[in-house]
Enzyme design. Sequence first.
Site, PDB file in Angstrom:
ATOM      1  N   ASP A 114       0.758  -1.256  -0.060  1.00 40.84           N
ATOM      2  CA  ASP A 114      -0.122   0.055  -0.073  1.00 40.84           C
ATOM      3  C   ASP A 114       0.821   1.265   0.075  1.00 40.84           C
ATOM      4  O   ASP A 114       1.927   1.220   0.279  1.00 40.84           O
ATOM      5  CB  ASP A 114      -0.848   0.023   1.326  1.00 40.84           C
ATOM      6  CG  ASP A 114      -1.794   1.394   1.371  1.00 40.84           C
ATOM      7  OD1 ASP A 114      -2.521   1.418   0.316  1.00 40.84           O
ATOM      8  OD2 ASP A 114      -1.833   1.784   2.433  1.00 40.84           O
ATOM      9  N   ASP A 127      -0.119   5.515   0.888  1.00 41.99           N
ATOM     10  CA  ASP A 127      -0.552   6.299   2.009  1.00 41.99           C
ATOM     11  C   ASP A 127      -0.693   5.548   3.480  1.00 41.99           C
ATOM     12  O   ASP A 127      -1.270   4.712   3.546  1.00 41.99           O
ATOM     13  CB  ASP A 127      -1.838   7.237   1.737  1.00 41.99           C
ATOM     14  CG  ASP A 127      -1.617   7.980   0.759  1.00 41.99           C
ATOM     15  OD1 ASP A 127      -0.463   7.917  -0.039  1.00 41.99           O
ATOM     16  OD2 ASP A 127      -2.388   8.806   0.343  1.00 41.99           O
ATOM     17  N   ASP A 134      -1.996  -0.667   5.869  1.00 40.96           N
ATOM     18  CA  ASP A 134      -2.259  -0.071   7.221  1.00 40.96           C
ATOM     19  C   ASP A 134      -3.508   0.304   7.273  1.00 40.96           C
ATOM     20  O   ASP A 134      -3.992   0.591   8.509  1.00 40.96           O
ATOM     21  CB  ASP A 134      -1.507   1.265   7.284  1.00 40.96           C
ATOM     22  CG  ASP A 134      -2.032   2.239   6.520  1.00 40.96           C
ATOM     23  OD1 ASP A 134      -2.455   3.365   6.954  1.00 40.96           O
ATOM     24  OD2 ASP A 134      -2.240   1.998   5.248  1.00 40.96           O
TER      25      ASP A 134
END
Length: 271
Positions: free
Chosen positions: A13, A15, A214
Site C-alpha cells: 500500500d 499512503d 495499514d
Amino acid sequence: MFSIQQPLLVFSDLDGTLLDSHSYDWQPAAPWLTRLREANVPVILCSSKTSAEMLYLQKTLGLQGLPLIAENGAVIQLAEQWQEIDGFPRIISGISHGEISQVLNTLREKEHFKFTTFDDVDDATIAEWTGLSRSQAALTQLHEASVTLIWRDSDERMAQFTARLNELGLQFMQGARFWHVLDASAGKDQAANWIIATYQQLSGKRPTTLGLGDGPNDAPLLEVMDYAVIVKGLNREGVHLHDEDPARVWRTQREGPEGWREGLDHFFSAR
C-alpha cells in the site's frame, strides 16, 4: 522461512504504509527499496490511488516498469514486458468511473445522501484536503473504475447507502482518508492473485508473497499473502485478518515508511 534470494513478490500500500500519511515522505524505506531492486524482487504498489498518480509515484520510487494495482484493485497496470497480454497496458475490472458517477448522482438526487466526490471539486480543493501539489491533486481525479468521496451523512445513512450500492453491484470501501465506490467484483485481493498467477505462468514457479498495509481496505490484500506486515496506522478500525499467526503476520510499532522498514527488517534481516 524465506529470503529475498528466492522468487518473491512484495505488494505494498502507499499512503500510511510506504508513504508518510502527512508528508508523503518515503525515505526511511529507501534502503530496502534499493536492496529489493538489486535482488530483482518486484515491489508492486497497491492503492486506492489512480493509475496516473501511481505511475508518477512508481517512477519517483524507482519502480517504473513493474505492474501495479490502482483504485483498490479495479485497475491493474501491466508490467512493461507484458505487452502480449490482452488489455495491455491496463486491465479494468467492472463498470467504469463514469457509470459509477451516474449511479451516485442518482442516489444523491433521489435519496438525498450527503457526500462530496472528487468530481464535485477542483484540484485546488483536493490539494487542500490532501496536502498534495495542485498538479499531483489533478492526477487524483483521473479515475477509470471507481469514485472517491467524503461522507457527510450519519452512520445510519451510511448503512443504507452501502446497502443500496450492494443492490446495484457496487461496494463502498473505507481507505485511510476517504471512501471509495467500485464494482463489487473488484478488489486488491483479486488483482494481486491475478498478478501472482501471471508471474507463476511466466516463471513456472509460484513466488512467495509479502504484503504491507495499514488500513481496512488493505485487509483483503493481506489475507491472500503468504506473509503480511500490518503497519501501525491512523485508522481507528485498524486491520484485522482471519489468520494472524505470528509466524506470518507482523504488526509494527512504527507508522508509515518507518513501519514499512520495520516490517522488512522483521522478516528478512534475521534470515
